[in-house]
Design a protein around this motif. Structure first.
Motif, PDB file in Angstrom:
ATOM      1  N   LYS A  37       0.819  -1.219   0.000  1.00  9.25           N
ATOM      2  CA  LYS A  37       0.000   0.000   0.000  1.00  9.25           C
ATOM      3  C   LYS A  37       0.851   1.267   0.000  1.00  9.25           C
ATOM      4  O   LYS A  37       0.432   2.303  -0.510  1.00  9.25           O
ATOM      5  CB  LYS A  37      -0.983  -0.012   1.174  1.00  9.25           C
ATOM      6  CG  LYS A  37      -0.358   0.216   2.512  1.00  9.25           C
ATOM      7  CD  LYS A  37      -1.405   0.550   3.553  1.00  9.25           C
ATOM      8  CE  LYS A  37      -0.675   0.910   4.827  1.00  9.25           C
ATOM      9  NZ  LYS A  37      -1.477   1.110   5.971  1.00  9.25           N
ATOM     10  N   GLU A  38       2.078   1.164   0.539  1.00  2.34           N
ATOM     11  CA  GLU A  38       2.963   2.333   0.550  1.00  2.34           C
ATOM     12  C   GLU A  38       3.284   2.796  -0.874  1.00  2.34           C
ATOM     13  O   GLU A  38       3.359   3.994  -1.148  1.00  2.34           O
ATOM     14  CB  GLU A  38       4.278   2.036   1.298  1.00  2.34           C
ATOM     15  CG  GLU A  38       4.145   1.864   2.803  1.00  2.34           C
ATOM     16  CD  GLU A  38       3.556   0.519   3.221  1.00  2.34           C
ATOM     17  OE1 GLU A  38       3.511  -0.408   2.367  1.00  2.34           O
ATOM     18  OE2 GLU A  38       3.118   0.404   4.387  1.00  2.34           O
TER      19      GLU A  38
ATOM     20  N   GLU B 291       0.284   4.621  -2.172  1.00  2.00           N
ATOM     21  CA  GLU B 291       0.211   5.929  -1.521  1.00  2.00           C
ATOM     22  C   GLU B 291       1.171   6.920  -2.189  1.00  2.00           C
ATOM     23  O   GLU B 291       0.804   8.056  -2.501  1.00  2.00           O
ATOM     24  CB  GLU B 291       0.598   5.754  -0.042  1.00  2.00           C
ATOM     25  CG  GLU B 291      -0.183   6.603   0.899  1.00  2.00           C
ATOM     26  CD  GLU B 291      -0.160   6.033   2.326  1.00  2.00           C
ATOM     27  OE1 GLU B 291       0.713   5.183   2.636  1.00  2.00           O
ATOM     28  OE2 GLU B 291      -1.013   6.447   3.115  1.00  2.00           O
TER      29      GLU B 291
ATOM     30  N   VAL C 184      -6.383   4.004   1.294  1.00  2.00           N
ATOM     31  CA  VAL C 184      -5.301   4.731   0.617  1.00  2.00           C
ATOM     32  C   VAL C 184      -5.820   5.406  -0.655  1.00  2.00           C
ATOM     33  O   VAL C 184      -5.521   6.568  -0.936  1.00  2.00           O
ATOM     34  CB  VAL C 184      -4.148   3.748   0.280  1.00  2.00           C
ATOM     35  CG1 VAL C 184      -3.159   4.386  -0.660  1.00  2.00           C
ATOM     36  CG2 VAL C 184      -3.455   3.289   1.546  1.00  2.00           C
TER      37      VAL C 184
ATOM     38  N   LYS D 224      -8.605   8.196   0.226  1.00  2.00           N
ATOM     39  CA  LYS D 224      -8.002   9.390   0.841  1.00  2.00           C
ATOM     40  C   LYS D 224      -7.494  10.337  -0.243  1.00  2.00           C
ATOM     41  O   LYS D 224      -7.509  11.551  -0.081  1.00  2.00           O
ATOM     42  CB  LYS D 224      -6.845   8.941   1.752  1.00  2.00           C
ATOM     43  CG  LYS D 224      -6.568   9.889   2.876  1.00  2.00           C
ATOM     44  CD  LYS D 224      -5.592   9.393   3.945  1.00  2.00           C
ATOM     45  CE  LYS D 224      -4.821   8.143   3.595  1.00  2.00           C
ATOM     46  NZ  LYS D 224      -3.842   7.719   4.584  1.00  2.00           N
ATOM     47  N   SER D 225      -7.063   9.769  -1.360  1.00  2.00           N
ATOM     48  CA  SER D 225      -6.506  10.590  -2.442  1.00  2.00           C
ATOM     49  C   SER D 225      -7.591  11.284  -3.255  1.00  2.00           C
ATOM     50  O   SER D 225      -7.302  12.137  -4.088  1.00  2.00           O
ATOM     51  CB  SER D 225      -5.680   9.711  -3.379  1.00  2.00           C
ATOM     52  OG  SER D 225      -6.539   9.014  -4.276  1.00  2.00           O
TER      53      SER D 225
END
Ligand code: PLP
Length: 387
Positions: free
Chosen positions: A117-118, A121, A153, A156-157
């Motif tokens: 997920k990083e 992100e 993730v 949120k964007s």
């Protein structure tokens, strides 16, 4: 019309007699109130399957049409899409979206692995992405995406979350009103086809649009499609007695029956059964020295990609099984010849997999390998009843 063979590929999946019977219903006019009632009923059940407060579309076509409908009704040419891919079907969104002039960026996992997920992100922080596609279960690898990590993730964007649920819907939870950590973090589009975990023959594209996805379509003056434009289908889905393009009447009868079976089993029970089945099939095959490609934490409840033990020749193995009436699929791309894929979803039964493990064991023995059939079946049965 009972099945003569066990079709254990990642779709189409075994079709039960009640669904065959529904398929051979007399073909009524598509506007006949008796048919319209069935169509409506199937749409209501589809809404329940995805728990959407938006709209569902059930249209003649395959899962790929459902992917196309999801893409062109939410992303305009020139806008940006991020594709998160865990294999062959994730990758399919790339040429699909590009063919409509959409700008595509991709994050690909190594086959069998997960996209972290990083990474997602980081990519989304570049900004400007209208939507993100995630393949719930990639049918090439048997890897299941982690929605708990990815939905927050992406949402949120500000991007729309599009889920390809073709190899998961009706076997794994896909709840469009479920909030993943914040009331606004919900999935916007979920799509599937009729022939995988729903257990109906191939022929239907099934797509659910949540309110934000519907608003995205509303905000576009036009889309690059006619048959695929959901605005043309909305009046029909709200009142199936209206005409836009002739619905596949017999397929709708079959789908309605398939969805009745799903609903009468109950979604929770059905998800639990698939989770148990996936683990049990992999455990049974492991007794033969067959290793799943995906680690158990990310392995799908619906199908598995299984690596062959040393020295087993793929084409011969599958041909021998086919002669015994059990059909499995080869692996794709770089895994071709090194692994096979076995579907364990829809209306496939415990009994079928006991039989499947026996046939796999017998085939291995014929090919000069060792196989403890009793142990494999015992392992399967133990896990299937304990998960
Ligand atoms: C099977 C599958 C598709 C393609 O569906 P078709 O009905 O063959 O067009 C797309 N995505 C996934 C995850 C699939 O398993």
């Amino acid at each position: 019309m009972p099945n003569k063979e066990m079709l254990l590929i990642p779709g189409p999946t075994p079709v039960v007699d009640e669904i065959y019977d529904a398929l051979t219903h007399e073909t009524y006019a598509h506007t006949d109130p008796r048919f319209v009632k069935i169509f409506k009923n199937s749409l209501e059940m589809t809404k329940k399957l995805f728990n959407t407060d938006g709209e569902v579309f059930v249209i003649a076509g395959s899962g790929t049409l459902a992917m196309e409908i999801a893409i062109i009704n939410t992303i305009a040419p020139g806008e940006k899409l991020l594709v998160i891919s865990h294999g062959y079907f994730g990758d399919r969104f790339v040429p699909l979206a590009k063919s409509f002039g959409i700008q595509v960026e991709t994050i690909q996992a190594e086959w069998g692995q997960h996209v972290r997920k990083e990474l997602v992100e980081e990519k989304l922080a570049e900004g400007g992405f209208k939507a993100v596609t995630v393949t719930h279960v990639d049918t090439s690898t048997g890897v299941m995406a982690n929605l708990d990590q990815l939905v927050p993730v992406v949402k949120k964007s500000g991007a729309l979350f599009i889920l390809d649920g073709v190899c998961a819907a009706a076997a794994v939870e896909e709840d469009m009103q479920k909030a993943y950590g914040d009331p606004a973090y919900t999935m916007d589009v979920v799509l599937t086809g009729s022939q995988k975990a729903i257990g109906v023959p191939p022929g239907l594209a099934i797509v659910a649009f949540g309110p934000r996805a519907l608003a995205a379509r509303e905000a576009m003056p036009a889309v690059t499609g006619y048959y695929s434009d959901i605005k043309n289908w909305l009046p029909i889905m709200n009142d199936p007695g209206k005409y836009y393009a002739t619905p596949p009447v017999n397929m709708i009868y079959a789908f309605n029956k398939g969805m009745e079976i799903v609903m009468s089993e109950g979604l929770g029970k059905r998800y639990q059964r698939h989770a148990a089945l996936g683990r049990a099939v992999r455990a049974g095959l492991s007794v033969y020295g067959m290793k799943p490609l995906a680690p158990e934490e990310t392995a799908a409840p619906t199908l598995s990609c299984i690596l062959y033990p040393e020295g087993v020749i793929d084409a011969e193995f599958r041909a021998r099984l086919a002669q015994k009436g059990m059909v499995i699929a080869g692996a794709l791309a770089s895994l071709s010849g090194k692994a096979f894929r076995i579907g364990h979803m829809g209306n496939a039964t415990e009994k079928m997999f006991v039989k499947a493990l026996e046939l796999v064991g017998e085939t291995l023995k014929e090919m000069g390998h060792e196989a403890d059939i009793e142990k494999a079946v015992a392992e399967f049965t133990k896990i299937y009843h304990s998960v």
